[in-house]
Design a protein around this motif. Structure first.
Motif, PDB file in Angstrom:
ATOM      1  N   LEU A 452       0.788  -1.277  -0.161  1.00 53.12           N
ATOM      2  CA  LEU A 452      -0.126  -0.016  -0.069  1.00 53.12           C
ATOM      3  C   LEU A 452       0.946   1.248  -0.098  1.00 53.12           C
ATOM      4  CD1 LEU A 452      -2.647  -1.207   2.776  1.00 53.12           C
ATOM      5  CD2 LEU A 452      -3.050  -0.779   0.256  1.00 53.12           C
ATOM      6  N   GLY A 453       2.258   0.968  -0.020  1.00 50.12           N
ATOM      7  CA  GLY A 453       3.109   2.172   0.219  1.00 50.12           C
ATOM      8  C   GLY A 453       2.970   2.815   1.544  1.00 50.12           C
ATOM      9  N   ASP A 454       2.798   2.410   2.691  1.00 52.24           N
ATOM     10  CA  ASP A 454       2.509   3.067   4.104  1.00 52.24           C
ATOM     11  C   ASP A 454       3.851   2.993   4.800  1.00 52.24           C
ATOM     12  OD1 ASP A 454       1.888   3.944   6.400  1.00 52.24           O
ATOM     13  OD2 ASP A 454       0.764   2.215   6.943  1.00 52.24           O
ATOM     14  N   ALA A 455       4.735   3.933   4.455  1.00 50.22           N
ATOM     15  CA  ALA A 455       6.228   3.862   4.868  1.00 50.22           C
ATOM     16  C   ALA A 455       6.219   3.932   6.267  1.00 50.22           C
ATOM     17  CB  ALA A 455       6.820   4.912   4.249  1.00 50.22           C
ATOM     18  N   ALA A 456       5.412   4.878   6.859  1.00 49.98           N
ATOM     19  CA  ALA A 456       5.532   4.708   8.631  1.00 49.98           C
ATOM     20  C   ALA A 456       5.130   3.493   9.170  1.00 49.98           C
ATOM     21  CB  ALA A 456       4.753   5.946   8.868  1.00 49.98           C
ATOM     22  N   GLY A 457       3.905   3.133   8.481  1.00 51.29           N
ATOM     23  CA  GLY A 457       3.173   1.944   9.180  1.00 51.29           C
ATOM     24  C   GLY A 457       4.149   0.683   9.022  1.00 51.29           C
ATOM     25  N   ALA A 458       4.817   0.673   7.708  1.00 50.72           N
ATOM     26  CA  ALA A 458       5.847  -0.558   7.399  1.00 50.72           C
ATOM     27  C   ALA A 458       7.100  -0.402   8.305  1.00 50.72           C
ATOM     28  CB  ALA A 458       6.168  -0.505   6.020  1.00 50.72           C
ATOM     29  N   GLU A 459       7.536   0.843   8.640  1.00 46.73           N
ATOM     30  CA  GLU A 459       8.671   0.867   9.620  1.00 46.73           C
ATOM     31  C   GLU A 459       8.360   0.444  10.822  1.00 46.73           C
ATOM     32  OE1 GLU A 459      11.077   2.360  12.587  1.00 46.73           O
ATOM     33  OE2 GLU A 459       8.910   3.162  12.214  1.00 46.73           O
ATOM     34  N   LEU A 460       7.167   0.626  11.383  1.00 43.12           N
ATOM     35  CA  LEU A 460       6.880   0.304  12.752  1.00 43.12           C
ATOM     36  C   LEU A 460       6.795  -1.243  12.773  1.00 43.12           C
ATOM     37  CD1 LEU A 460       5.949   1.312  15.650  1.00 43.12           C
ATOM     38  CD2 LEU A 460       3.626   1.491  14.769  1.00 43.12           C
ATOM     39  N   THR A 461       5.936  -1.695  11.898  1.00 47.83           N
ATOM     40  CA  THR A 461       5.838  -3.274  11.669  1.00 47.83           C
ATOM     41  C   THR A 461       7.026  -3.910  11.676  1.00 47.83           C
ATOM     42  OG1 THR A 461       3.549  -2.926  10.673  1.00 47.83           O
ATOM     43  CG2 THR A 461       4.567  -5.164  10.523  1.00 47.83           C
ATOM     44  N   ARG A 462       7.921  -3.400  10.861  1.00 45.61           N
ATOM     45  CA  ARG A 462       9.423  -4.050  10.440  1.00 45.61           C
ATOM     46  C   ARG A 462      10.191  -3.956  12.016  1.00 45.61           C
ATOM     47  NH1 ARG A 462      10.537  -1.142   6.807  1.00 45.61           N
ATOM     48  NH2 ARG A 462      10.006  -2.529   5.114  1.00 45.61           N
ATOM     49  N   ALA A 463       9.833  -2.930  12.628  1.00 47.63           N
ATOM     50  CA  ALA A 463      10.662  -2.855  13.919  1.00 47.63           C
ATOM     51  C   ALA A 463      10.150  -3.860  14.906  1.00 47.63           C
ATOM     52  CB  ALA A 463      10.517  -1.450  14.581  1.00 47.63           C
ATOM     53  N   ASN A 464       8.929  -3.896  15.022  1.00 46.19           N
ATOM     54  CA  ASN A 464       8.095  -5.036  15.953  1.00 46.19           C
ATOM     55  C   ASN A 464       8.545  -6.585  15.498  1.00 46.19           C
ATOM     56  OD1 ASN A 464       7.099  -3.050  17.086  1.00 46.19           O
ATOM     57  ND2 ASN A 464       5.096  -3.514  16.952  1.00 46.19           N
ATOM     58  N   LEU A 465       8.523  -6.617  14.024  1.00 46.49           N
ATOM     59  CA  LEU A 465       9.045  -8.001  13.726  1.00 46.49           C
ATOM     60  C   LEU A 465      10.462  -8.361  14.038  1.00 46.49           C
ATOM     61  CD1 LEU A 465       8.287 -10.416  12.034  1.00 46.49           C
ATOM     62  CD2 LEU A 465       9.035  -9.287  10.115  1.00 46.49           C
ATOM     63  N   ALA A 466      11.100  -7.589  13.698  1.00 42.94           N
ATOM     64  CA  ALA A 466      12.569  -7.603  14.416  1.00 42.94           C
ATOM     65  C   ALA A 466      13.075  -7.882  15.879  1.00 42.94           C
ATOM     66  CB  ALA A 466      13.436  -6.529  14.014  1.00 42.94           C
ATOM     67  N   HIS A 467      12.025  -7.218  16.684  1.00 38.40           N
ATOM     68  CA  HIS A 467      11.889  -7.381  18.249  1.00 38.40           C
ATOM     69  C   HIS A 467      11.481  -8.896  18.682  1.00 38.40           C
ATOM     70  CE1 HIS A 467      11.627  -6.008  22.281  1.00 38.40           C
ATOM     71  NE2 HIS A 467      10.530  -6.952  22.187  1.00 38.40           N
ATOM     72  N   VAL A 468      10.356  -9.182  17.830  1.00 39.91           N
ATOM     73  CA  VAL A 468       9.958 -10.642  17.946  1.00 39.91           C
ATOM     74  C   VAL A 468      10.970 -11.713  17.537  1.00 39.91           C
ATOM     75  CG1 VAL A 468       8.241 -12.132  17.500  1.00 39.91           C
ATOM     76  CG2 VAL A 468       7.513  -9.893  18.065  1.00 39.91           C
ATOM     77  N   GLU A 469      11.632 -11.555  16.546  1.00 37.84           N
ATOM     78  CA  GLU A 469      12.586 -12.560  15.907  1.00 37.84           C
ATOM     79  C   GLU A 469      13.748 -12.439  16.956  1.00 37.84           C
ATOM     80  OE1 GLU A 469      12.906 -11.350  12.043  1.00 37.84           O
ATOM     81  OE2 GLU A 469      11.222 -12.800  11.204  1.00 37.84           O
ATOM     82  N   ALA A 470      14.215 -11.305  17.379  1.00 33.37           N
ATOM     83  CA  ALA A 470      15.211 -11.330  18.184  1.00 33.37           C
ATOM     84  C   ALA A 470      15.046 -11.993  19.690  1.00 33.37           C
ATOM     85  CB  ALA A 470      15.890 -10.000  18.175  1.00 33.37           C
TER      86      ALA A 470
END
Length: 666
Positions: A452-470
């Motif tokens: 969808l081109g939601d850069a801010a939302g994608a950045e937040l989701t990407r950060a949470n995903l990295a936190h969960v995977e770590a």
């Protein structure tokens, strides 16, 4: 931004894109019992014998429940008992699931000593409520609910008082009573009080027939008096009541002003929920809402258990909803309410408080919209409701609302909303210790937001995903490194055991060399501060249990509390500090991850448990061990007085005198 501490994570409501997960390294103080505050007891007529019998059973420690149809005064009776001398917590169960009821009980009984709100796990909530030894009052319990029985089993030392339409406690030691109508004399007194004048001699026969027709039901008595006060002849009201209480309800709702009809229609949409007056004003676009709601309360159509809480009794829903639905538009109600809640959520803490006060009504309205397949209304309500439920720490309802919103978004192809709900459900899965599900949800949200081109939302989701995977597959709350392999864990355990044996041998040799023989009893050294980062003791939880490790100063000896908590009774040491670190051990004496120690320490004092592996404390308050801690450390300060202390206003001791409180992650 609005943050809540949960376990070893800080969860922050950052924006309309969702929540942010962050590692939390915090020292938390245990919550203190709230100061005693007694709400005014509702005035009851003709219930003296019922109250006396209930108090006898409560003082004997037996659960008590009152059941019966709506309108017979169960809530007033329960509130009267809850306002007595004994410490109590009053909670309306309604739609709330068990975990949210536990959180509501903790909110009623305790005040946090920390700047940020804390969400306690179900296990910790049970321990805190159990420590309070309070009277637990549960009102509006739905038929067939298992919550009262589950609480009775989980909270020994507390006494349950339950109110609902049907019995739910079952047999055993519980006492179940059908609450009857008022005796004739008490019903007559209530009618006169509600009427505001004496009854004329010519009216007496009709009034007697009226009271017999409604069987002393307090709600109907008040409604009938309001109708007579408004100018209806007593004979006409008595004839209406003889046809049934529903006819009396309809007669009461039949001659209302435009504002009164709109306000009652809004409350009919969320029947059973209690909401503030401003909530009704926003949902119905009603001016002078306070006077309007007070007028409806005087007519016996609206309940008002608190200063600014109003609701339509469930028993009136069928009688008035069809009669009044034309007074409001569902879409206009949703839009007005959503705009009001959006403004509240933008208003930081005070606004969130207002939004939370109306959360129960939002959920009720959402369910009403879902029944009519108004999917866009469901989505908008879910977005504002989930923020309020998150802030109010009602996380089981938060999850339910998110799932409803996600389902509605998929039905109409709203991919942006679906991405938001999937992101939030990833956070829920993380705190519920479902890391695989959390990662899957977040990946799905990330895929949608990138498309969808939601850069801010994608950045937040990407950060949470990295936190969960770590965080690895262990505990979502811990946020520590990935768990070592079984072979590595075994080697680490053997290395720790070997080091421990060497240290013990060295200590014994030193003692024998100094004393010339066997060590004799005498003063023993102990640690005066908290111990952080250790591994579970051999007597700790086993079989997959994960209980907190508690270290105290010297005392009479170790005590094993609920959930495998090892502690000691308060001894002569002036220090009352305690560090509680919840670990994730799956077998006794084996740490999930290696513990780092600059110099191994072994305490042999009677009040401190000996760990099988060295422990480390680089600072007195913050755990720096790489082990997967389930929650932040809780330090008990010396006994405090005043709000938030371990003592409340009526002199009760605070919780956890023997260290039986787990950390804020459970």
């Amino acid at each position: 931004m609005y943050s809540i501490l949960y376990g070893s994570s800080r969860i922050t409501l950052t924006s309309r894109s969702g929540t942010r997960l962050q590692r939390s390294e915090l020292v938390l103080r245990d919550p203190g019992l709230r100061h005693r505050w007694t709400a005014p007891a509702p005035v009851l007529l003709g219930r003296e014998e019922v109250l006396a019998a209930a108090w006898r059973e409560i003082l004997d420690g037996r659960p008590v429940e009152f059941h019966g149809p709506c309108g017979f005064g169960k809530s007033s009776l329960l509130r009267n008992i809850a306002s007595g001398e004994r410490r109590s917590a009053f909670v309306r169960v309604g739609r709330n699931p068990l975990e949210d009821v536990l959180q509501l009980l903790v909110d009623e009984l305790y005040v946090s000593a920390d700047a940020e709100p804390v969400k306690y796990s179900g296990q910790v909530c049970r321990q805190l409520v159990r420590h309070s030894r309070a009277l637990i009052v549960l009102d509006e319990v739905p038929p067939g609910s298992r919550i009262p029985r589950q609480l009775a089993d989980a909270l020994p030392g507390c006494v349950l008082l339950v109110g609902g339409e049907r019995p739910v406690l079952g047999g055993g030691a519980a006492t179940s009573r059908l609450l009857p109508g008022l005796p004739q004399d008490a019903a007559f007194d209530l009618f006169v009080r509600s009427l505001g004048r004496t009854v004329r001699d010519a009216e007496l026969p009709a009034v007697r027939r009226l009271l017999e027709a409604v069987r002393g039901r307090p709600l109907s008595v008040r409604q009938a008096a309001a109708l007579v006060r408004a100018g209806h002849p007593v004979e006409a009201v008595a004839e209406c009541a003889a046809r049934g209480v529903r006819e009396l309800d309809r007669m009461s709702a039949g001659r209302l002003s435009g504002r009164e009809r709109k306000a009652l229609a809004v409350l009919a949409l969320v029947a059973g929920a209690l909401v503030p007056g401003s909530w009704v004003a926003a949902a119905g676009d009603i001016a002078y809402v306070a006077q309007t709601l007070l007028s409806l309360h005087e007519r016996g159509l609206v309940e008002r258990p608190e200063e600014d809480r109003f609701g339509l009794p469930v028993c009136l829903e069928d009688s008035v909803r069809d009669l009044l639905l034309d007074a409001v538009s569902l879409s206009a109600t949703v839009n007005g309410l959503a705009d009001w809640l959006d403004s509240a959520l933008d208003g930081e803490a005070h606004g969130l408080t207002g939004a939370l006060e109306g959360a129960e009504g939002i959920v009720g309205l959402l369910e009403f919209a879902a029944e009519r397949a108004e999917w866009r209304a469901v989505i908008r309500l879910a977005k504002v409701a989930e923020a309020a439920l998150f802030a109010g720490r009602r996380w089981q309802q938060w999850k339910d609302v998110l799932e409803r919103g996600e389902d509605a978004a998929r039905r109409i192809g709203d991919r942006a909303s679906e991405a938001l709900f999937s992101h939030q459900l990833g956070t829920v899965a993380y705190v519920e210790d479902r890391p695989a599900d959390a990662a899957s949800r977040l990946r799905h949200a990330l895929q949608l937001r990138v498309a969808l081109g939601d850069a801010a939302g994608a950045e937040l989701t990407r950060a949470n995903l990295a936190h969960v995977e770590a965080s690895g597959p262990g505990r979502g709350e811990g946020g520590g490194p990935a768990r070592p392999s079984p072979l590595r864990r075994g080697l680490l355990w053997l290395a720790g055991l070997a080091a421990l044996v060497v240290v013990i041998a060295a200590v014994r040799a030193a003692v024998a060399g100094a004393g010339g023989g066997d060590p004799s009893p005498g003063p023993q050294q102990h640690t005066s501060g908290p111990v952080a980062g250790g591994s579970p003791s051999p007597g700790g939880p086993s079989g997959g249990a994960s209980g907190p490790r508690v270290s105290f100063g010297p005392g009479p000896g170790p005590v094993t509390g609920p959930g495998g908590v090892t502690s000691s009774r308060p001894g002569p040491s002036p220090s009352r500090s305690v560090a509680i670190i919840t670990g994730g051990s799956k077998s006794p004496g084996v740490s999930k991850s290696p513990s780092v120690s600059k110099s191994p320490s072994v305490s042999r004092s009677p009040g401190v448990s000996t760990s099988e592996s060295p422990s480390v404390s680089r600072s007195p308050g913050v755990s720096t061990s790489p082990s997967r801690s389930k929650g932040p450390i809780i330090r008990r300060d010396p006994v405090r007085s005043g709000p938030g202390s371990g003592r409340d206003g009526d002199g009760d001791r605070g919780p956890c005198e023997c260290g039986d409180v787990a950390s804020a992650g459970g």
